[in-house]
Scaffold this active site. Structure first.
Site, PDB file in Angstrom:
ATOM      1  CB  THR A   2      -0.921   0.014   1.229  1.00 20.75           C
ATOM      2  OG1 THR A   2      -1.738  -1.160   1.214  1.00 20.75           O
ATOM      3  CG2 THR A   2      -1.816   1.245   1.226  1.00 20.75           C
ATOM      4  CD1 TRP A  55      -1.081   0.907  -6.135  1.00 29.94           C
ATOM      5  CD2 TRP A  55      -1.637   2.751  -5.028  1.00 29.94           C
ATOM      6  NE1 TRP A  55      -2.136   1.481  -6.803  1.00 29.94           N
ATOM      7  CE2 TRP A  55      -2.485   2.619  -6.143  1.00 29.94           C
ATOM      8  CE3 TRP A  55      -1.797   3.847  -4.173  1.00 29.94           C
ATOM      9  CZ2 TRP A  55      -3.486   3.544  -6.419  1.00 29.94           C
ATOM     10  CZ3 TRP A  55      -2.784   4.760  -4.461  1.00 29.94           C
ATOM     11  CH2 TRP A  55      -3.613   4.603  -5.567  1.00 29.94           C
ATOM     12  CG  HIS A  56       0.277   6.012  -1.761  1.00 32.77           C
ATOM     13  ND1 HIS A  56      -0.132   4.875  -1.117  1.00 32.77           N
ATOM     14  CD2 HIS A  56      -0.815   6.827  -1.814  1.00 32.77           C
ATOM     15  CE1 HIS A  56      -1.406   4.989  -0.784  1.00 32.77           C
ATOM     16  NE2 HIS A  56      -1.847   6.151  -1.205  1.00 32.77           N
ATOM     17  N   GLY A  57       4.247   5.410  -4.276  1.00 30.32           N
ATOM     18  CA  GLY A  57       5.468   5.902  -4.893  1.00 30.32           C
ATOM     19  C   GLY A  57       6.695   5.199  -4.343  1.00 30.32           C
TER      20      GLY A  57
END
Length: 312
Positions: free
Chosen positions: A146, A149-151
């Site tokens: 998670t 996933w954002h970077g």
């Protein structure tokens, strides 16, 4: 959505409700998220020497408002546009800041993302079917992903693992003290307040890490929050620049808007009948049009302000 591609209905009332929802989302983004975001940018971009507990906490609280109203704002706009064309999208945020645990927070925050990870990663890994140790490991993997996933940045990964740690810790504590066998445990109001404060603190500190450019900046911000930092003449100037009437107004509206007060008022209005209900409906649409006018005026005076979600 697949079914509604072939069988959706379009009505004038649905169109009006969709446009109203779109305007609410646009207003969340422009009038709360962007105003709070200006404060966050000023403090995070300032020299570390001017950080003290006041500026650090102000940045943390403003980012708490910015990220929620930016993310939920774009979701409202998507839901509203979908409704205009006969699509009924699921809610993506359910007042996450009223949560009393991190587990509850993730049931309310970014529901589409957490649902996707549960169905396509957590369950295929085995979920909770292979023993407690494996369950905890699966949860940590999910929250690691998670964050990633954002970077590809350590701040996102640490943020994900931060939440994963508290998810696992909460479950372990429940098992250790047998709280699952006794319902929700204590219903003492003081206990409930403490649980809400604990959850907000964990979420807030996590978002400080999430917003930072690197872990060094994150440690500086968290250190200033809890150690006091070192105030200087520039600190006072920075505070004066940040604490404008507009900022205070956006924070006040944001604090109220992050609780389910407005839906409660709307449900009460829906219980009315006849001319009273019609009058309240007309007022809500008039209010939406007034908000749209304010949004247009705000946009005309602002520079390019994309959703921060576009960064991820």
């Amino acid at each position: 959505m697949a079914d509604e591609i072939h069988s959706r209905r379009n009505t004038l009332e649905q169109l009006a409700k969709g446009l109203r929802r779109f305007i609410v989302g646009l207003s969340k983004k422009l009038l709360i998220a962007d105003i709070c975001g200006n404060v966050v940018a000023l403090i995070y971009n300032a020299d570390r020497s001017v950080l003290d507990s006041r500026t650090a906490w102000l940045a943390a609280v403003c980012y708490l408002m910015q990220i929620y109203f930016d993310f939920s704002g774009y979701s409202d706009m998507a839901i509203g546009l979908g409704l205009c064309f006969g699509f009924h999208f699921k809610e993506n945020f359910n007042y996450p800041y009223i949560s009393a645990s991190i587990q509850e927070f993730w049931r309310r925050w970014h529901i589409s993302l957490s649902t996707w990870f549960r169905e396509y990663l957590y369950i295929p890994l085995g979920g909770n079917r292979k023993g407690k140790a494996k369950t905890y490991w699966n949860k940590l993997i999910v929250f690691f992903c998670t964050g990633l996933w954002h970077g590809a940045n350590w701040t996102f990964i640490v943020w994900g693992l931060w939440h994963g740690f508290f998810i696992v810790a909460e479950d372990a504590v429940k098992k250790l003290f047998g709280l699952e066998k006794h319902g929700k445990g204590g219903r003492n109001p003081a206990c409930a307040v403490l649980k809400h404060l604990y959850t907000l603190l964990v979420v807030l500190v996590g978002f400080v890490i999430f917003r930072a450019d690197n872990m060094g900046q994150a440690f500086s911000m968290i250190g200033a929050m809890f150690s006091g930092g070192s105030a200087s003449a520039q600190t006072g100037l920075l505070l004066a620049q940040c604490l404008t009437p507009l900022t205070l107004f956006a924070l006040a509206v944001g604090l109220v808007g992050s609780t389910p007060v407005l839906p409660l008022v709307c449900r009460k209005a829906e219980q009315q009948t006849g001319s009273v209900y019609a009058c309240l409906q007309a007022l809500s649409y008039a209010g939406a049009l007034a908000l749209l006018l304010v949004d247009i005026l705000h946009l005309s005076a602002a520079s390019y302000v994309p959703f921060i979600y576009f960064q991820f």
